[in-house]
Design a protein around this motif. Structure first.
Motif, short mmCIF file in Angstrom:
data_model
loop_
_atom_site.label_atom_id
_atom_site.label_comp_id
_atom_site.label_asym_id
_atom_site.label_seq_id
_atom_site.Cartn_x
_atom_site.Cartn_y
_atom_site.Cartn_z
N ASP A 179 41.37 28.13 56.97
CA ASP A 179 41.72 27.00 56.10
C ASP A 179 40.77 26.88 54.92
O ASP A 179 39.61 27.30 55.02
CB ASP A 179 41.63 25.72 56.96
N ASP A 180 41.24 26.29 53.84
CA ASP A 180 40.40 25.99 52.67
C ASP A 180 39.69 27.25 52.17
O ASP A 180 38.54 27.18 51.72
CB ASP A 180 39.35 24.91 53.01
N GLU A 236 48.05 25.99 49.79
CA GLU A 236 48.21 24.56 50.08
C GLU A 236 48.11 23.77 48.77
O GLU A 236 47.63 24.27 47.76
CB GLU A 236 47.15 24.08 51.08
CA CA Z 1 43.36 22.90 54.02
#
Ligand code: CA
Ligand code: C2E
Ligand code: CA
Ligand code: CA
Length: 276
Positions: A179-180, A236
């Protein structure tokens, strides 16, 4: 000037006390949130290049009678600090798995993959892999439909331990997304050693596409790197069609963001899937 200074100090102290009081109250409320059934999961659609829903990210919501709808950034750090994230995290995973099991009987919903966020403190538990196995087993969910989202800082905290734990969980059939991605500061050498399935391009890079040249280059590089490593890439925070178009043109074919949908309560999410 002197008295004004003293007033400032008093004001500062008063607002500090207020902040401590607010925090204390929030903590007390959070303790009871689980047993009072005030937590729920919302589901944000993830779509492919044709706009079909391929999955969702489960996002926690706390509907507090005292504080109203509390968003994750205002209670997850507190939950992490106090250790409340452990029972909350178990609840999130069990709820997500129960949902996957419920979807397994439907021709359309059964193909979705559900991503669940895992916090550092949860993952660092020595028996985390065992807990995941037990939850999967008792829910009857298909582990292939579950994906765990880990952040870069989590995986880097103790790479050797992380790799072993991820391998154990992967053997259950569960996928991993980083993530990220791109917001950490580390060398990339660890990337090839982690048993990952997906890189999730952080919203901060997507935000200024296509005009910001350096964000565009970083985004392209992440997409190329993911492909080279045999990982899929998802972006995202996709909010505009020009962002989506940029990503698609550079080889990213999975998206999540307000352009498609906000995170939705269960029934609205299911309605969204059937309509797309
Ligand atoms: Ca994220
Ligand atoms: P995250 O994992 O990066 O999740 C994405 C966040 O971006 C979500 O915020 C989502 O609502 C928001 N978002 C999605 N699309 C867009 C968009 O197009 N534009 C903008 N501006 N925002 C978008 P949310 O739901 O407030 O969650 C914030 C963070 O809280 C998450 O960031 C995650 O780190 C954490 N979190 C949420 N649910 C859980 C959970 O069940 N467990 C744990 N450990 N953390 C969670
Ligand atoms: Ca996430
Ligand atoms: Ca992010």
């Amino acid at each position: 000037a002197k008295s004004a200074g003293r007033n400032n100090v008093q004001f500062f102290t008063a607002s500090m006390n207020q902040a401590a009081k607010d925090r204390h109250e929030l903590e007390g409320g959070l303790h009871l949130a689980l047993e009072r059934e005030e937590l729920e999961l919302h589901y944000q659609p993830q779509v492919d290049g044709l706009g079909r829903v391929i999955g969702a990210e489960a996002l926690l919501r706390w509907q507090s009678p005292d504080h109203g709808l509390v968003s994750p950034p205002s209670f997850i750090p507190l939950a992490e600090e106090t250790g409340l994230i452990l029972p909350i995290g178990s609840w999130v995973l069990a709820t997500a798995c129960a949902q996957l099991k419920a979807w397994s009987g439907d021709a359309r919903l059964c193909s979705l993959q559900l991503a669940v966020n895992v916090s550092p403190r949860e993952f660092r538990q020595s028996d985390f892999a065992e807990q995941v196995r037990r939850i999967i087993e008792s829910s009857g969910a298909n582990p292939a439909r579950l994906k765990l989202e880990l952040t870069e800082s989590l995986v880097l905290d103790n790479v050797e331990d992380t790799i072993l734990k991820m391998q154990t969980i992967k053997k259950l059939g569960i996928a991993f997304s980083l993530d990220d991605f791109g917001t950490g500061y580390s060398s990339l050498s660890y990337l090839t050693r982690l048993p990952l399935d997906q890189l999730k391009i952080d919203r901060s890079f997507v935000l200024k596409l296509p005009d910001n040249v350096s964000d565009g280059i970083v985004t392209q590089t992440i997409i190329t790197m993911a492909a080279g490593l045999g990982l899929n890439a998802i972006a995202e925070g996709v909010e505009t069609e020009v962002q989506r178009e940029f990503l698609e043109r550079h080889g990213c074919h999975a998206y999540q963001g307000y352009l498609f949908s906000r995170p939705l309560p269960l029934e609205e999410f299911e309605g969204f899937v059937f309509a797309h």
